[in-house]
Design a protein around this motif. Sequence first.
Motif, short mmCIF file in Angstrom:
data_model
loop_
_atom_site.label_atom_id
_atom_site.label_comp_id
_atom_site.label_asym_id
_atom_site.label_seq_id
_atom_site.Cartn_x
_atom_site.Cartn_y
_atom_site.Cartn_z
N THR A 75 -1.37 13.12 9.80
CA THR A 75 -2.62 13.82 10.10
C THR A 75 -3.82 13.01 9.64
OG1 THR A 75 -1.51 15.97 9.88
CG2 THR A 75 -3.92 15.96 9.73
N LEU A 76 -3.74 12.47 8.44
CA LEU A 76 -4.82 11.65 7.90
C LEU A 76 -4.97 10.36 8.69
CD1 LEU A 76 -6.98 11.16 5.76
CD2 LEU A 76 -5.18 10.26 4.25
N ILE A 77 -3.85 9.73 9.03
CA ILE A 77 -3.90 8.47 9.77
C ILE A 77 -4.51 8.68 11.16
CG2 ILE A 77 -2.51 6.66 10.86
CD1 ILE A 77 -0.57 6.94 8.47
N TYR A 78 -4.06 9.72 11.86
CA TYR A 78 -4.60 9.98 13.20
C TYR A 78 -6.08 10.35 13.13
CZ TYR A 78 -0.03 9.77 15.47
OH TYR A 78 1.17 9.34 15.97
N PHE A 79 -6.45 11.11 12.12
CA PHE A 79 -7.86 11.44 11.96
C PHE A 79 -8.68 10.16 11.76
CE2 PHE A 79 -11.45 12.34 9.08
CZ PHE A 79 -12.18 13.21 9.89
N GLY A 80 -8.17 9.27 10.89
CA GLY A 80 -8.86 8.01 10.65
C GLY A 80 -8.96 7.16 11.90
N LEU A 81 -7.91 7.15 12.71
CA LEU A 81 -7.92 6.37 13.94
C LEU A 81 -8.92 6.92 14.95
CD1 LEU A 81 -4.09 5.73 14.27
CD2 LEU A 81 -5.86 3.98 13.88
N LEU A 82 -9.03 8.23 15.02
CA LEU A 82 -10.01 8.83 15.92
C LEU A 82 -11.44 8.54 15.44
CD1 LEU A 82 -8.38 12.30 16.73
CD2 LEU A 82 -8.73 10.38 18.30
N VAL A 83 -11.64 8.63 14.13
CA VAL A 83 -12.96 8.28 13.58
C VAL A 83 -13.27 6.82 13.87
CG1 VAL A 83 -14.31 8.04 11.47
CG2 VAL A 83 -12.91 10.08 11.82
N TYR A 84 -12.28 5.96 13.70
CA TYR A 84 -12.48 4.54 13.98
C TYR A 84 -12.84 4.32 15.45
CZ TYR A 84 -11.65 -0.34 14.95
OH TYR A 84 -11.80 -1.64 15.38
N ALA A 85 -12.16 5.05 16.35
CA ALA A 85 -12.45 4.90 17.78
C ALA A 85 -13.90 5.26 18.08
CB ALA A 85 -11.50 5.77 18.59
N VAL A 86 -14.41 6.28 17.40
CA VAL A 86 -15.82 6.66 17.58
C VAL A 86 -16.72 5.64 16.90
CG1 VAL A 86 -17.56 8.40 17.05
CG2 VAL A 86 -15.28 9.11 17.79
N TRP A 87 -16.36 5.24 15.69
CA TRP A 87 -17.16 4.29 14.91
C TRP A 87 -17.38 2.98 15.66
CZ3 TRP A 87 -19.94 3.05 10.66
CH2 TRP A 87 -19.91 1.74 10.20
N GLN A 88 -16.31 2.43 16.23
CA GLN A 88 -16.45 1.15 16.91
C GLN A 88 -17.21 1.26 18.22
OE1 GLN A 88 -14.25 -0.10 19.83
NE2 GLN A 88 -14.06 2.09 20.28
N PHE A 89 -17.47 2.52 18.66
CA PHE A 89 -18.25 2.75 19.87
C PHE A 89 -19.75 2.77 19.59
CE2 PHE A 89 -15.78 4.23 23.67
CZ PHE A 89 -16.63 3.67 24.61
N LEU A 90 -20.13 2.84 18.32
CA LEU A 90 -21.56 2.89 17.99
C LEU A 90 -22.25 1.59 18.39
CD1 LEU A 90 -21.38 4.52 14.44
CD2 LEU A 90 -21.82 5.63 16.63
N PRO A 91 -23.51 1.67 18.81
CA PRO A 91 -24.23 0.47 19.25
C PRO A 91 -24.21 -0.66 18.22
CG PRO A 91 -25.48 2.42 19.82
CD PRO A 91 -24.33 2.89 18.98
N ALA A 92 -24.28 -0.30 16.94
CA ALA A 92 -24.31 -1.33 15.90
C ALA A 92 -22.99 -2.11 15.81
CB ALA A 92 -24.62 -0.70 14.55
#
Length: 281
Positions: A75-92
Amino acid sequence: MSGPERAGASHAGRSRAADLVRQCVVAVSAVVAVVGAFVGSGAAGGTRIQDAAGGALAADATPIAPAGPAFAIWTLIYFGLLVYAVWQFLPAQRAADRQRRLAYPVAASLLLNAAWILSVQAGLLWLSVAVIAVLLAVLCWAYWTCVRHPPHHLADALITDGTIGLYLGWVSIATAANVAAALAASGFDGAGIPAEVWAIVVIAVATIAVAALGVASRGGLAPMLAASWGLAWIAVGRLTGEPHSVPVAIAAIVGIVVIVASTLTARVIAARTRRLGPVRD
């Protein structure tokens, strides 16, 4: 616009397009992995992973199978992966060199995770061993990229390094359990060596590998935490469930001590070196 200027603008346009493709690949891969996990958990009405393949991956299937609660870490790993997927989408992050290096290994790990679930659900245990071995190699690649190209701020460290590190630490233990499950399901009788001895040897190998990772990464905490979590639940399973084995539980506990001691020692030495500079004669 002069020739060099047009060439530079064209290159920038291609870079932006390639970065957008990269970000989309990671995002889609994350969705595929999460959907695969949802199906594999049995939440959609299908067979749960622990019940698939004749129960070969159940908590009582082999001496190094972690007790059921261990899998909550997903659960923690998948949550982190989803957050990462959003994070790497940020313009910066779009043109960040670090994300360019990490994106495709992370995407590959997500797709391999879904493939592992499908192979287990199909009862193809040895195929699942091959898939998880490749997954482990890809995660080593991704985590080593994190180490070689360290983050510049805390958010990146937590979201990127933390998630990939947890993923790697857990898969390190899961790989050992997967191999043991495939061997047991194939009728391997230990070649005259007791199952407890095999389990202790496998735990020792996993311990050495994760401890070496802790030293090589100069004290990366996330792999240490996830691997220790997995070993702790192996110990709990052997002390409170079947197959009962005090020696295997002790081996798992010793493994935790070795991994934690090695990683924290490396971390202290790295911090001292940064603060004081390398020791000279």
